[in-house]
Design a protein around this motif. Structure first.
Motif, PDB file in Angstrom:
ATOM      1  N   GLY A 367     -24.189 -14.295 -45.780  1.00 34.67           N
ATOM      2  CA  GLY A 367     -24.389 -13.170 -44.904  1.00 34.67           C
ATOM      3  C   GLY A 367     -23.737 -13.395 -43.526  1.00 34.67           C
ATOM      4  N   ALA A 368     -22.987 -14.641 -43.503  1.00 34.02           N
ATOM      5  CA  ALA A 368     -22.355 -14.693 -42.147  1.00 34.02           C
ATOM      6  C   ALA A 368     -21.026 -14.069 -42.082  1.00 34.02           C
ATOM      7  CB  ALA A 368     -22.202 -16.358 -42.190  1.00 34.02           C
ATOM      8  N   ILE A 369     -20.948 -13.720 -40.705  1.00 38.08           N
ATOM      9  CA  ILE A 369     -19.502 -13.284 -40.404  1.00 38.08           C
ATOM     10  C   ILE A 369     -18.934 -14.036 -39.176  1.00 38.08           C
ATOM     11  CG2 ILE A 369     -20.062 -11.030 -41.194  1.00 38.08           C
ATOM     12  CD1 ILE A 369     -20.377 -10.067 -38.156  1.00 38.08           C
ATOM     13  N   GLU A 370     -17.578 -13.742 -39.034  1.00 37.20           N
ATOM     14  CA  GLU A 370     -16.866 -14.230 -37.904  1.00 37.20           C
ATOM     15  C   GLU A 370     -16.359 -15.509 -38.063  1.00 37.20           C
ATOM     16  OE1 GLU A 370     -14.689 -13.416 -35.895  1.00 37.20           O
ATOM     17  OE2 GLU A 370     -15.030 -13.867 -33.972  1.00 37.20           O
ATOM     18  N   ARG A 371     -16.114 -16.185 -36.966  1.00 38.56           N
ATOM     19  CA  ARG A 371     -15.348 -17.556 -37.091  1.00 38.56           C
ATOM     20  C   ARG A 371     -16.162 -18.895 -37.559  1.00 38.56           C
ATOM     21  NH1 ARG A 371     -10.280 -17.753 -34.698  1.00 38.56           N
ATOM     22  NH2 ARG A 371      -9.687 -15.623 -33.614  1.00 38.56           N
ATOM     23  N   PHE A 372     -15.502 -19.573 -38.035  1.00 40.19           N
ATOM     24  CA  PHE A 372     -16.024 -20.791 -38.632  1.00 40.19           C
ATOM     25  C   PHE A 372     -15.095 -22.047 -38.651  1.00 40.19           C
ATOM     26  CE2 PHE A 372     -14.855 -19.271 -42.643  1.00 40.19           C
ATOM     27  CZ  PHE A 372     -14.100 -20.555 -43.406  1.00 40.19           C
ATOM     28  N   ILE A 392     -17.043 -33.384 -42.632  1.00 38.71           N
ATOM     29  CA  ILE A 392     -18.169 -33.839 -41.829  1.00 38.71           C
ATOM     30  C   ILE A 392     -19.016 -33.010 -41.102  1.00 38.71           C
ATOM     31  CG2 ILE A 392     -18.122 -35.093 -39.613  1.00 38.71           C
ATOM     32  CD1 ILE A 392     -17.291 -36.839 -41.628  1.00 38.71           C
ATOM     33  N   GLU A 393     -18.603 -31.841 -40.639  1.00 35.12           N
ATOM     34  CA  GLU A 393     -19.409 -30.607 -40.162  1.00 35.12           C
ATOM     35  C   GLU A 393     -18.840 -29.276 -40.061  1.00 35.12           C
ATOM     36  OE1 GLU A 393     -19.975 -30.642 -35.648  1.00 35.12           O
ATOM     37  OE2 GLU A 393     -19.861 -32.674 -36.184  1.00 35.12           O
ATOM     38  N   ILE A 394     -19.832 -28.188 -40.041  1.00 38.94           N
ATOM     39  CA  ILE A 394     -19.371 -26.837 -39.920  1.00 38.94           C
ATOM     40  C   ILE A 394     -19.730 -26.530 -38.359  1.00 38.94           C
ATOM     41  CG2 ILE A 394     -19.690 -24.694 -40.654  1.00 38.94           C
ATOM     42  CD1 ILE A 394     -20.385 -25.791 -43.351  1.00 38.94           C
ATOM     43  N   ASN A 395     -18.716 -25.739 -37.999  1.00 41.12           N
ATOM     44  CA  ASN A 395     -19.090 -24.915 -36.708  1.00 41.12           C
ATOM     45  C   ASN A 395     -19.150 -23.482 -36.874  1.00 41.12           C
ATOM     46  OD1 ASN A 395     -19.298 -27.158 -34.751  1.00 41.12           O
ATOM     47  ND2 ASN A 395     -17.131 -27.480 -35.110  1.00 41.12           N
ATOM     48  N   LEU A 396     -20.243 -22.797 -36.637  1.00 38.67           N
ATOM     49  CA  LEU A 396     -20.420 -21.259 -36.761  1.00 38.67           C
ATOM     50  C   LEU A 396     -20.292 -20.728 -35.141  1.00 38.67           C
ATOM     51  CD1 LEU A 396     -23.366 -21.075 -39.323  1.00 38.67           C
ATOM     52  CD2 LEU A 396     -20.730 -20.892 -39.738  1.00 38.67           C
ATOM     53  N   ARG A 397     -19.032 -20.898 -34.871  1.00 41.67           N
ATOM     54  CA  ARG A 397     -18.743 -20.251 -33.441  1.00 41.67           C
ATOM     55  C   ARG A 397     -17.361 -20.493 -33.250  1.00 41.67           C
ATOM     56  NH1 ARG A 397     -18.156 -25.002 -30.827  1.00 41.67           N
ATOM     57  NH2 ARG A 397     -19.768 -26.634 -31.292  1.00 41.67           N
ATOM     58  N   LYS A 398     -16.853 -20.152 -32.210  1.00 41.08           N
ATOM     59  CA  LYS A 398     -15.468 -20.427 -31.693  1.00 41.08           C
ATOM     60  C   LYS A 398     -15.508 -21.713 -31.068  1.00 41.08           C
ATOM     61  CE  LYS A 398     -14.609 -15.791 -30.069  1.00 41.08           C
ATOM     62  NZ  LYS A 398     -15.656 -15.023 -30.618  1.00 41.08           N
ATOM     63  N   GLY A 399     -14.414 -22.631 -30.835  1.00 42.68           N
ATOM     64  CA  GLY A 399     -14.203 -23.752 -30.700  1.00 42.68           C
ATOM     65  C   GLY A 399     -13.122 -24.305 -30.068  1.00 42.68           C
ATOM     66  N   GLY A 400     -13.047 -25.502 -29.704  1.00 44.06           N
ATOM     67  CA  GLY A 400     -11.807 -26.122 -28.801  1.00 44.06           C
ATOM     68  C   GLY A 400     -10.651 -25.932 -29.301  1.00 44.06           C
ATOM     69  N   THR A 401     -10.553 -25.510 -30.739  1.00 45.29           N
ATOM     70  CA  THR A 401      -9.337 -24.979 -31.262  1.00 45.29           C
ATOM     71  C   THR A 401      -8.824 -23.497 -31.313  1.00 45.29           C
ATOM     72  OG1 THR A 401     -10.100 -25.078 -33.545  1.00 45.29           O
ATOM     73  CG2 THR A 401      -9.114 -26.865 -32.863  1.00 45.29           C
ATOM     74  N   THR A 402      -9.907 -22.860 -30.790  1.00 47.24           N
ATOM     75  CA  THR A 402      -9.642 -21.171 -30.873  1.00 47.24           C
ATOM     76  C   THR A 402      -8.863 -20.754 -29.847  1.00 47.24           C
ATOM     77  OG1 THR A 402     -12.140 -21.027 -31.707  1.00 47.24           O
ATOM     78  CG2 THR A 402     -10.823 -19.172 -30.793  1.00 47.24           C
ATOM     79  N   HIS A 403      -8.967 -21.269 -28.523  1.00 48.01           N
ATOM     80  CA  HIS A 403      -8.141 -20.548 -27.483  1.00 48.01           C
ATOM     81  C   HIS A 403      -6.823 -20.809 -27.464  1.00 48.01           C
ATOM     82  CE1 HIS A 403     -10.434 -24.026 -25.828  1.00 48.01           C
ATOM     83  NE2 HIS A 403      -9.491 -24.267 -25.212  1.00 48.01           N
TER      84      HIS A 403
END
Length: 526
Positions: A367-372, A392-403
């Protein structure tokens, strides 16, 4: 990320999910021209552990990093509302608006509304907004809630509550699903996808149990040289600590009992090597109790890289792959995010992208949506071009590579092609970039954004829309006070992007009477 002063009562999940269903009628990818009336509320709150964030110089200026959302203003019937803790300087806004291709900056400016809480305290921005009912009401009055939605840096109960108060859907993962972006949750997803990942432990919440699972990990992997102790909700590598096993050789598997090994681990944990130089065991142990921690095998290798893949789950449940990067890491043991280059190496980017898609499908099913984003370790096998990839890991948000990636889209109006993992302009030109949030030097302090432009334009290094190459900047609010700047250097090849990056740093050094630019080891909440 401890939820200091966050709402004690979770917002209604049922009402929130009903609101999110409305995104299907209101959201459209930036890959497409949108002629419909839209209202987008941008809340660039870093709703993360505030104590950890204060380790980052100029972190209060990081609310500027979502200004790439102004790309939406190229759609002529879109209005955008951007809220910050402190007012943004007009020159920063003008800079972004002038980068918008194909539309007069004055037309875009008329459709942009700015709000500020005038509160510089160490609280998440969203909390500051919720503490000001009159501001919430002014934002509500600005919005046409029938075609509005809200976007943010990361979602917590704070963003969920604001979404419900404003009665507009939040384009972000439901906070009820954030477990799948923790260290232990990520490992469960990887196991469910069949993705290779380092051996590790279950989640524990105290020193004794951490010593126990660390001993068990060594017994399963007797050739281990090092392991990593990870806070379950750490970010940017700042929640990681390295545990070297050589000092424990006397209790190695086969030389001592499990009980003796566990006791030595218990003693040795206080000697962890932290990625943040100001961290101390006493504070770290408190976080283990509050957040939980895992022990994980450290991936060794003579040639090792840290690539990542980014994707999103759309409001319709579709999984889209957005980009791949090779991350630039620093810190004592190379685990702190400093910057990135796009795209990731051709030797593994498509394989990594397919692994990321499998993760996205698992997240969509929950049921997750948006960036990962999914971070990997890549180790070259011998002298060949074969790389072993470990998730290694999942990020469920915007991150340092987004902008930086969104800056590329804003400047070129191009698209990512998941078929080959490259980015193409409308004219078919392939683009590359090198980016960082951490171009920093003491000599840069006192430079105003206008000074930066004088230096860069004089050297003809600013992004040129005709040539499609050059440097674009962010975090300009950090420059004068902290001597810190973010940059995305765009080229027609990776070597050209790297050359532009180096020329910018050289130009700044020359203007400030310095040589040898030094990038800081500040963490990136990416």
């Amino acid at each position: 990320m401890s939820q200091n002063n966050f709402p004690s009562e979770p917002a209604s999940s049922t009402d929130f999910q009903k609101l999110q269903q409305k995104l299907r009628d209101r959201w459209l990818s930036t890959d497409y021209f949108d002629p419909q009336p839209r209202e987008i509320l941008v809340i660039p709150s870093l709703s993360l552990d505030q104590q950890e964030l204060q380790k980052i110089e100029g972190v209060h200026h990081y609310e500027e990093r979502l200004l790439f959302a102004l790309i939406r203003l190229r759609n002529p019937r879109t209005r955008l509302i951007y809220v910050t803790s402190q007012p943004l300087h007009p020159s920063v806004i003008d800079y972004y608006l002038e980068l918008l291709p194909g539309i007069p900056s004055s037309h875009a400016r008329n459709r942009l509304k700015l709000f500020a809480t005038y509160d510089a305290s160490q609280k998440p921005l969203t909390q500051k907004i919720l503490e000001r009912p009159r501001l919430v009401e002014r934002i509500r009055q600005t919005l046409n809630i029938e075609n509005a939605y809200m976007t943010c840096y990361n979602s917590t109960e704070l963003e969920k509550k604001l979404s419900l108060e404003l009665e507009i859907p939040l384009l972000a993962v439901d906070p009820d699903l954030l477990y799948w972006g923790t260290k232990s949750g990520s490992r469960q997803i990887f196991a469910g996808c069949g993705l290779p990942h380092p051996d590790g432990s279950q989640l524990v919440h105290n020193r004794h149990d951490l010593a126990e699972v660390s001993a068990e990990l060594w017994e399963r992997q007797p050739d281990l040289k090092r392991m990593v102790i990870k806070l379950n909700e750490g970010f940017s590598g700042e929640g990681n600590a390295l545990l070297t096993l050589a000092p424990l050789a006397a209790v190695a598997p086969g030389k001592a009992s499990h009980q003796e090994r566990t006791e030595r681990f218990y003693e040795h944990l206080s000697k962890l090597r932290f990625q943040c130089m100001t961290e101390r065991w006493e504070n770290f142990e408190q976080k283990i109790h509050a957040l939980g921690a895992i022990a994980e095998a450290f991936v060794e290798g003579d040639e090792k890289r840290s690539p990542s893949v980014q994707g999103r789950v759309t409001p319709f449940g579709d999984v889209e792959m957005l980009s791949t990067h090779d991350q630039v890491l620093g810190g004592p043991d190379g685990q702190v995010f400093l910057g990135c280059s796009f795209p990731a190496d051709a030797a593994y980017r498509l394989k990594m992208q397919e692994m990321g898609r499998r993760v996205g499908e698992q997240l969509a099913a929950k049921g997750a949506i948006e960036r990962f984003g999914v971070d990997f370790i890549a180790v070259r096998q011998g002298a060949s071009d074969n790389w072993d990839l470990q998730a290694i890991e999942i990020n469920l948000r915007k991150g340092g590579t987004t902008h930086p990636f969104m800056a590329l889209k804003l400047l070129t109006d191009g698209k990512y092609d998941p078929g080959d993992g490259l980015f193409y302009t409308p004219q078919g030109q392939v683009k590359y970039y090198q980016a960082s949030d951490n171009l920093q030097k003491e000599a840069y302090r006192g430079l105003l954004p206008s000074d930066l432009m004088d230096i860069i334009v004089a050297k003809r290094l600013h992004f040129n829309s005709i040539a499609g190459t050059g440097a674009a900047f962010h975090l300009m609010g950090c420059l004068s006070e902290y001597g810190k700047l973010g940059m995305t250097a765009i080229g027609n090849s990776l070597s050209q992007a790297e050359e532009i990056y180096q020329k910018v740093t050289q130009a700044l050094d020359e203007a400030c009477g310095e040589r040898d630019p030094v990038e800081s080891f500040d963490p990136e909440p990416g």
